[in-house]
Motif scaffolding. Sequence first.
Motif, PDB file in Angstrom:
ATOM      1  N   ILE A  16     -18.579 -61.051  42.351  1.00  7.92           N
ATOM      2  CA  ILE A  16     -19.062 -62.012  41.362  1.00  7.92           C
ATOM      3  C   ILE A  16     -18.822 -63.437  41.855  1.00  7.92           C
ATOM      4  CG2 ILE A  16     -18.678 -62.918  39.013  1.00  7.92           C
ATOM      5  CD1 ILE A  16     -20.146 -60.201  39.154  1.00  7.92           C
ATOM      6  N   SER A  17     -19.810 -64.276  41.626  1.00  5.99           N
ATOM      7  CA  SER A  17     -19.671 -65.720  41.838  1.00  5.99           C
ATOM      8  C   SER A  17     -20.447 -66.410  40.728  1.00  5.99           C
ATOM      9  CB  SER A  17     -20.191 -66.134  43.217  1.00  5.99           C
ATOM     10  OG  SER A  17     -21.563 -65.804  43.346  1.00  5.99           O
ATOM     11  N   TYR A  18     -20.251 -67.710  40.622  1.00  7.57           N
ATOM     12  CA  TYR A  18     -20.908 -68.504  39.583  1.00  7.57           C
ATOM     13  C   TYR A  18     -21.576 -69.697  40.246  1.00  7.57           C
ATOM     14  CZ  TYR A  18     -17.511 -65.991  36.717  1.00  7.57           C
ATOM     15  OH  TYR A  18     -16.747 -65.017  36.134  1.00  7.57           O
ATOM     16  N   ARG A  19     -22.679 -70.111  39.671  1.00  8.21           N
ATOM     17  CA  ARG A  19     -23.321 -71.349  40.111  1.00  8.21           C
ATOM     18  C   ARG A  19     -23.945 -72.020  38.901  1.00  8.21           C
ATOM     19  NH1 ARG A  19     -28.689 -70.740  40.056  1.00  8.21           N
ATOM     20  NH2 ARG A  19     -29.540 -68.667  40.385  1.00  8.21           N
ATOM     21  N   CYS A  20     -24.118 -73.330  39.017  1.00 12.65           N
ATOM     22  CA  CYS A  20     -24.762 -74.084  37.941  1.00 12.65           C
ATOM     23  C   CYS A  20     -26.232 -73.686  37.860  1.00 12.65           C
ATOM     24  CB  CYS A  20     -24.646 -75.580  38.198  1.00 12.65           C
ATOM     25  SG  CYS A  20     -22.955 -76.175  38.162  1.00 12.65           S
ATOM     26  N   LEU A  21     -26.709 -73.517  36.641  1.00 13.20           N
ATOM     27  CA  LEU A  21     -28.119 -73.160  36.499  1.00 13.20           C
ATOM     28  C   LEU A  21     -28.985 -74.381  36.748  1.00 13.20           C
ATOM     29  CD1 LEU A  21     -29.782 -74.026  33.678  1.00 13.20           C
ATOM     30  CD2 LEU A  21     -28.190 -72.447  32.683  1.00 13.20           C
ATOM     31  N   ASP A  22     -30.213 -74.130  37.150  1.00 12.08           N
ATOM     32  CA  ASP A  22     -31.200 -75.203  37.291  1.00 12.08           C
ATOM     33  C   ASP A  22     -32.551 -74.682  36.792  1.00 12.08           C
ATOM     34  OD1 ASP A  22     -32.596 -73.935  39.495  1.00 12.08           O
ATOM     35  OD2 ASP A  22     -31.109 -74.759  40.859  1.00 12.08           O
ATOM     36  N   GLU A  23     -33.538 -75.524  36.828  1.00  9.47           N
ATOM     37  CA  GLU A  23     -34.853 -75.174  36.264  1.00  9.47           C
ATOM     38  C   GLU A  23     -35.455 -73.928  36.902  1.00  9.47           C
ATOM     39  OE1 GLU A  23     -36.469 -76.306  33.504  1.00  9.47           O
ATOM     40  OE2 GLU A  23     -34.526 -77.299  33.227  1.00  9.47           O
ATOM     41  N   ARG A  24     -35.125 -73.647  38.142  1.00  7.55           N
ATOM     42  CA  ARG A  24     -35.651 -72.441  38.799  1.00  7.55           C
ATOM     43  C   ARG A  24     -35.131 -71.163  38.154  1.00  7.55           C
ATOM     44  NH1 ARG A  24     -33.702 -74.168  44.584  1.00  7.55           N
ATOM     45  NH2 ARG A  24     -32.029 -74.698  43.170  1.00  7.55           N
ATOM     46  N   ASP A  25     -34.063 -71.267  37.364  1.00  5.68           N
ATOM     47  CA  ASP A  25     -33.484 -70.098  36.707  1.00  5.68           C
ATOM     48  C   ASP A  25     -34.156 -69.751  35.384  1.00  5.68           C
ATOM     49  OD1 ASP A  25     -31.340 -69.472  38.565  1.00  5.68           O
ATOM     50  OD2 ASP A  25     -30.448 -71.384  37.918  1.00  5.68           O
ATOM     51  N   MET A  26     -35.050 -70.586  34.914  1.00  5.24           N
ATOM     52  CA  MET A  26     -35.633 -70.352  33.593  1.00  5.24           C
ATOM     53  C   MET A  26     -36.340 -68.994  33.473  1.00  5.24           C
ATOM     54  SD  MET A  26     -34.307 -72.759  32.029  1.00  5.24           S
ATOM     55  CE  MET A  26     -35.044 -72.782  30.414  1.00  5.24           C
ATOM     56  N   PRO A  27     -37.131 -68.551  34.437  1.00  8.97           N
ATOM     57  CA  PRO A  27     -37.731 -67.212  34.294  1.00  8.97           C
ATOM     58  C   PRO A  27     -36.668 -66.108  34.188  1.00  8.97           C
ATOM     59  CG  PRO A  27     -38.914 -68.461  35.958  1.00  8.97           C
ATOM     60  CD  PRO A  27     -37.679 -69.268  35.595  1.00  8.97           C
ATOM     61  N   PHE A  28     -35.619 -66.202  34.997  1.00 11.09           N
ATOM     62  CA  PHE A  28     -34.532 -65.228  34.903  1.00 11.09           C
ATOM     63  C   PHE A  28     -33.879 -65.282  33.527  1.00 11.09           C
ATOM     64  CE2 PHE A  28     -29.921 -64.668  34.945  1.00 11.09           C
ATOM     65  CZ  PHE A  28     -29.862 -63.299  35.169  1.00 11.09           C
ATOM     66  N   LEU A  29     -33.586 -66.479  33.038  1.00  8.56           N
ATOM     67  CA  LEU A  29     -32.923 -66.624  31.740  1.00  8.56           C
ATOM     68  C   LEU A  29     -33.790 -66.088  30.602  1.00  8.56           C
ATOM     69  CD1 LEU A  29     -31.278 -70.115  32.237  1.00  8.56           C
ATOM     70  CD2 LEU A  29     -30.112 -67.891  32.119  1.00  8.56           C
ATOM     71  N   ARG A  30     -35.101 -66.284  30.694  1.00 10.30           N
ATOM     72  CA  ARG A  30     -36.008 -65.714  29.683  1.00 10.30           C
ATOM     73  C   ARG A  30     -35.963 -64.188  29.707  1.00 10.30           C
ATOM     74  NH1 ARG A  30     -39.022 -69.619  27.575  1.00 10.30           N
ATOM     75  NH2 ARG A  30     -39.347 -71.481  28.813  1.00 10.30           N
TER      76      ARG A  30
END
Length: 169
Positions: A16-30
Amino acid sequence: MTMHWPLSKRTLSYNISYRCLDERDMPFLRRLYRSTRAAELARVPWSEAEKQAFSDMQFNAQHAHYRTHYLDALWLIIERSGQPVGRLYLERWPSEHRIIDIALLPETRGIGIGSAVLEDLMEEAANNGKAVGIHVEKMNPAMSLYRRLGFKTVEDKGVYDLLKWHPAS
């Protein structure tokens, strides 16, 4: 950008690792949000397009609400072996670490990742003399995980319970 986070053997054992989300993550988050609502949407007689439109509308409203009301939050993508598997939205208050939201993809639920992430958060909070709080829907299957980890209901908010965990004295 990968976040430096207090990872323990628990989370490291799951890569496991963490990173700050950005606009490219929006499809994944949806897609992630939709997965958290699958059981509810399965019960409605809507077309797939209607279900997706509803889910997108709900996601947009939730995302806007979080961004408006939690200005100092960490907006993190949880990755496993470099691939996004979840989200963790966290705000560190003076006396509490508030989990705004945490969710994992269905294929990564129930195998210990959520426990490892929460235990790391609890350890970090305890090291700083803080509680950990989260609002959880009463019917959320993860409620048993929170109970097992020692979270207690401190307030009934209708559909949600406000749960808190306090470090041992």
